[in-house]
Design a protein around this motif. Structure first.
Motif, PDB file in Angstrom:
ATOM      1  N   ALA A  88       4.199   6.980  12.074  1.00  0.00           N
ATOM      2  CA  ALA A  88       3.316   8.143  12.199  1.00  0.00           C
ATOM      3  C   ALA A  88       3.362   9.056  10.982  1.00  0.00           C
ATOM      4  CB  ALA A  88       3.653   8.934  13.460  1.00  0.00           C
ATOM      5  N   VAL A  89       4.472   9.076  10.270  1.00  0.00           N
ATOM      6  CA  VAL A  89       4.597   9.984   9.128  1.00  0.00           C
ATOM      7  C   VAL A  89       4.087   9.395   7.819  1.00  0.00           C
ATOM      8  CG1 VAL A  89       6.559  11.191  10.165  1.00  0.00           C
ATOM      9  CG2 VAL A  89       6.976   9.313   8.571  1.00  0.00           C
ATOM     10  N   CYS A  90       3.804   8.106   7.787  1.00  0.00           N
ATOM     11  CA  CYS A  90       3.365   7.466   6.549  1.00  0.00           C
ATOM     12  C   CYS A  90       1.924   7.865   6.232  1.00  0.00           C
ATOM     13  CB  CYS A  90       3.469   5.948   6.665  1.00  0.00           C
ATOM     14  SG  CYS A  90       2.917   5.093   5.166  1.00  0.00           S
ATOM     15  N   PRO A  91       1.702   8.589   5.139  1.00  0.00           N
ATOM     16  CA  PRO A  91       0.346   9.036   4.812  1.00  0.00           C
ATOM     17  C   PRO A  91      -0.568   7.905   4.343  1.00  0.00           C
ATOM     18  CG  PRO A  91       1.861   9.697   3.085  1.00  0.00           C
ATOM     19  CD  PRO A  91       2.689   9.083   4.176  1.00  0.00           C
ATOM     20  N   ALA A  92       0.008   6.771   3.963  1.00  0.00           N
ATOM     21  CA  ALA A  92      -0.800   5.650   3.468  1.00  0.00           C
ATOM     22  C   ALA A  92      -0.987   4.556   4.519  1.00  0.00           C
ATOM     23  CB  ALA A  92      -0.145   5.051   2.231  1.00  0.00           C
ATOM     24  N   ASP A  93      -0.446   4.755   5.712  1.00  0.00           N
ATOM     25  CA  ASP A  93      -0.532   3.754   6.773  1.00  0.00           C
ATOM     26  C   ASP A  93      -0.024   2.403   6.264  1.00  0.00           C
ATOM     27  OD1 ASP A  93      -1.063   3.093   9.409  1.00  0.00           O
ATOM     28  OD2 ASP A  93      -3.118   2.462   8.989  1.00  0.00           O
ATOM     29  N   ALA A  94       1.089   2.444   5.522  1.00  0.00           N
ATOM     30  CA  ALA A  94       1.618   1.257   4.851  1.00  0.00           C
ATOM     31  C   ALA A  94       2.791   0.614   5.569  1.00  0.00           C
ATOM     32  CB  ALA A  94       2.036   1.624   3.429  1.00  0.00           C
ATOM     33  N   ILE A  95       3.082   1.049   6.788  1.00  0.00           N
ATOM     34  CA  ILE A  95       4.208   0.483   7.521  1.00  0.00           C
ATOM     35  C   ILE A  95       3.687  -0.149   8.802  1.00  0.00           C
ATOM     36  CG2 ILE A  95       6.419   0.957   8.639  1.00  0.00           C
ATOM     37  CD1 ILE A  95       6.711   3.352   6.733  1.00  0.00           C
ATOM     38  N   ALA A  96       4.121  -1.366   9.052  1.00  0.00           N
ATOM     39  CA  ALA A  96       3.737  -2.096  10.251  1.00  0.00           C
ATOM     40  C   ALA A  96       4.981  -2.754  10.841  1.00  0.00           C
ATOM     41  CB  ALA A  96       2.693  -3.152   9.915  1.00  0.00           C
ATOM     42  N   MET A  97       4.870  -3.172  12.080  1.00  0.00           N
ATOM     43  CA  MET A  97       5.985  -3.845  12.733  1.00  0.00           C
ATOM     44  C   MET A  97       5.826  -5.352  12.627  1.00  0.00           C
ATOM     45  SD  MET A  97       8.048  -1.640  13.731  1.00  0.00           S
ATOM     46  CE  MET A  97       8.105   0.122  13.893  1.00  0.00           C
ATOM     47  N   LYS A  98       6.944  -6.013  12.397  1.00  0.00           N
ATOM     48  CA  LYS A  98       6.986  -7.473  12.344  1.00  0.00           C
ATOM     49  C   LYS A  98       7.992  -7.960  13.376  1.00  0.00           C
ATOM     50  CE  LYS A  98       5.624  -8.403   7.656  1.00  0.00           C
ATOM     51  NZ  LYS A  98       5.917  -9.221   6.495  1.00  0.00           N
ATOM     52  N   PRO A  99       7.660  -9.034  14.080  1.00  0.00           N
ATOM     53  CA  PRO A  99       8.619  -9.550  15.073  1.00  0.00           C
ATOM     54  C   PRO A  99       9.854 -10.121  14.403  1.00  0.00           C
ATOM     55  CG  PRO A  99       6.681 -10.966  14.939  1.00  0.00           C
ATOM     56  CD  PRO A  99       6.432  -9.803  14.036  1.00  0.00           C
ATOM     57  N   ARG A 100      10.986  -9.918  15.045  1.00  0.00           N
ATOM     58  CA  ARG A 100      12.227 -10.513  14.557  1.00  0.00           C
ATOM     59  C   ARG A 100      12.190 -11.992  14.913  1.00  0.00           C
ATOM     60  NH1 ARG A 100      15.850  -6.594  13.032  1.00  0.00           N
ATOM     61  NH2 ARG A 100      15.528  -4.580  13.990  1.00  0.00           N
ATOM     62  N   GLY A 126       0.798  -1.221   0.000  1.00  0.00           N
ATOM     63  CA  GLY A 126       0.000   0.000   0.000  1.00  0.00           C
ATOM     64  C   GLY A 126       0.832   1.273   0.000  1.00  0.00           C
ATOM     65  N   CYS A 127       2.137   1.143   0.050  1.00  0.00           N
ATOM     66  CA  CYS A 127       3.049   2.291   0.046  1.00  0.00           C
ATOM     67  C   CYS A 127       2.806   3.142  -1.199  1.00  0.00           C
ATOM     68  CB  CYS A 127       4.479   1.773   0.077  1.00  0.00           C
ATOM     69  SG  CYS A 127       5.740   3.035  -0.192  1.00  0.00           S
ATOM     70  N   LEU A 128       2.745   4.446  -1.008  1.00  0.00           N
ATOM     71  CA  LEU A 128       2.498   5.343  -2.134  1.00  0.00           C
ATOM     72  C   LEU A 128       3.571   5.222  -3.207  1.00  0.00           C
ATOM     73  CD1 LEU A 128       1.305   8.567  -0.282  1.00  0.00           C
ATOM     74  CD2 LEU A 128      -0.090   6.873  -1.478  1.00  0.00           C
ATOM     75  N   ALA A 129       4.829   5.143  -2.795  1.00  0.00           N
ATOM     76  CA  ALA A 129       5.922   5.045  -3.769  1.00  0.00           C
ATOM     77  C   ALA A 129       5.829   3.750  -4.580  1.00  0.00           C
ATOM     78  CB  ALA A 129       7.270   5.130  -3.068  1.00  0.00           C
ATOM     79  N   ASN A 130       5.388   2.671  -3.959  1.00  0.00           N
ATOM     80  CA  ASN A 130       5.199   1.418  -4.690  1.00  0.00           C
ATOM     81  C   ASN A 130       4.057   1.519  -5.690  1.00  0.00           C
ATOM     82  OD1 ASN A 130       7.280  -0.003  -3.482  1.00  0.00           O
ATOM     83  ND2 ASN A 130       5.983  -0.780  -1.851  1.00  0.00           N
ATOM     84  N   ASN A 131       3.187   2.499  -5.498  1.00  0.00           N
ATOM     85  CA  ASN A 131       2.030   2.702  -6.373  1.00  0.00           C
ATOM     86  C   ASN A 131       2.184   3.951  -7.242  1.00  0.00           C
ATOM     87  OD1 ASN A 131       0.032   0.521  -5.643  1.00  0.00           O
ATOM     88  ND2 ASN A 131       0.611   1.299  -3.625  1.00  0.00           N
ATOM     89  N   GLY A 166      10.768   4.884 -15.228  1.00  0.00           N
ATOM     90  CA  GLY A 166       9.416   5.326 -15.528  1.00  0.00           C
ATOM     91  C   GLY A 166       8.570   5.670 -14.330  1.00  0.00           C
ATOM     92  N   GLY A 167       9.149   5.840 -13.163  1.00  0.00           N
ATOM     93  CA  GLY A 167       8.344   6.166 -11.991  1.00  0.00           C
ATOM     94  C   GLY A 167       9.195   6.681 -10.855  1.00  0.00           C
ATOM     95  N   PRO A 168       8.559   7.001  -9.734  1.00  0.00           N
ATOM     96  CA  PRO A 168       9.315   7.508  -8.584  1.00  0.00           C
ATOM     97  C   PRO A 168      10.155   6.403  -7.946  1.00  0.00           C
ATOM     98  CG  PRO A 168       7.022   7.199  -7.989  1.00  0.00           C
ATOM     99  CD  PRO A 168       7.128   6.929  -9.463  1.00  0.00           C
ATOM    100  N   PHE A 169      11.061   6.800  -7.135  1.00  0.00           N
ATOM    101  CA  PHE A 169      11.941   5.855  -6.451  1.00  0.00           C
ATOM    102  C   PHE A 169      11.110   4.925  -5.569  1.00  0.00           C
ATOM    103  CE2 PHE A 169      14.826   8.444  -8.330  1.00  0.00           C
ATOM    104  CZ  PHE A 169      16.062   8.629  -7.748  1.00  0.00           C
ATOM    105  N   VAL A 170      11.600   3.711  -5.352  1.00  0.00           N
ATOM    106  CA  VAL A 170      10.889   2.716  -4.544  1.00  0.00           C
ATOM    107  C   VAL A 170      11.661   2.445  -3.251  1.00  0.00           C
ATOM    108  CG1 VAL A 170       9.677   1.587  -6.433  1.00  0.00           C
ATOM    109  CG2 VAL A 170      11.958   0.827  -5.828  1.00  0.00           C
ATOM    110  N   PRO A 171      10.936   2.174  -2.169  1.00  0.00           N
ATOM    111  CA  PRO A 171      11.592   1.983  -0.880  1.00  0.00           C
ATOM    112  C   PRO A 171      12.181   0.589  -0.710  1.00  0.00           C
ATOM    113  CG  PRO A 171       9.243   1.735  -0.619  1.00  0.00           C
ATOM    114  CD  PRO A 171       9.479   2.136  -2.044  1.00  0.00           C
ATOM    115  N   GLU A 172      13.261   0.546   0.044  1.00  0.00           N
ATOM    116  CA  GLU A 172      13.856  -0.718   0.464  1.00  0.00           C
ATOM    117  C   GLU A 172      14.243  -0.540   1.924  1.00  0.00           C
ATOM    118  OE1 GLU A 172      16.855  -3.434  -1.721  1.00  0.00           O
ATOM    119  OE2 GLU A 172      18.040  -2.096  -0.430  1.00  0.00           O
TER     120      GLU A 172
END
Length: 172
Positions: free
Chosen positions: A153-165, A105-110, A133-139
């Protein structure tokens, strides 16, 4: 169950700010250094809540949990210093038992230009790579991520979540 959205993001995503979207069996993310076992000794006094300078710690079901929608953890150690029980380990924790993960759901991925998470990451764990052909993508480098939550908190698309290590059986 009716969710009461206290923030604009809560209203738009349908998630209450009382629900940190926990990833652990207890339903919450514990403060740095605290574990599922150590929070059993918590009396729920709230000393860690009062000590937290970023106000991300709250008491839920009698145990301290972190809500990254409110801000980030700076690993200052004030929660551990003020805790009268043995909820936190000795010394200042340098990271959490989780890492951030960026969803589809990340904006940059879309194909929408956004790099808010990279700009807010104090560990530099999020980088953006060019795409034809598009904006940079996150890694996200999970090993460099401290799990501080600055990106959430800064993600406007609420596309970041925490995963357990997950540790390999040989490292347990």
């Amino acid at each position: 169950m009716v969710l009461t959205a206290r923030t604009r993001r809560g209203f738009l995503t349908g998630r209450s700010s009382d629900d940190p979207g926990g990833i652990f069996p207890s339903g919450g993310i514990f403060p740095p250094g605290a574990t599922e076992t150590s929070v059993r000794s918590c009396s729920g006094c709230g000393a860690c809540v009062d000590a937290c300078p970023t106000k991300i710690i709250s008491i839920r079901a009698g145990v301290p949990v972190v809500d990254f929608l409110q801000g980030e953890c700076t690993f200052c150690g004030q929660c551990a210093e003020r805790c009268p029980e043995s909820v936190f380990p000795a010394g200042i924790a340098g990271g959490f038992a989780h890492y951030a993960a960026i969803s589809d759901g990340c904006l940059a991925n879309n194909y929408v230009d956004c790099q808010a998470c990279r700009d807010s990451c104090p560990a530099g764990a999020i980088r953006f790579w060019p795409r034809l052909g598009g904006p940079f993508v996150p890694e996200l480098d999970a090993h460099a991520c401290t799990g501080c939550g600055a990106c959430i908190a800064v993600c406007p698309a609420d596309a970041i979540a925490m995963k357990p290590r997950r540790r390999e059986a040989g490292h347990v």
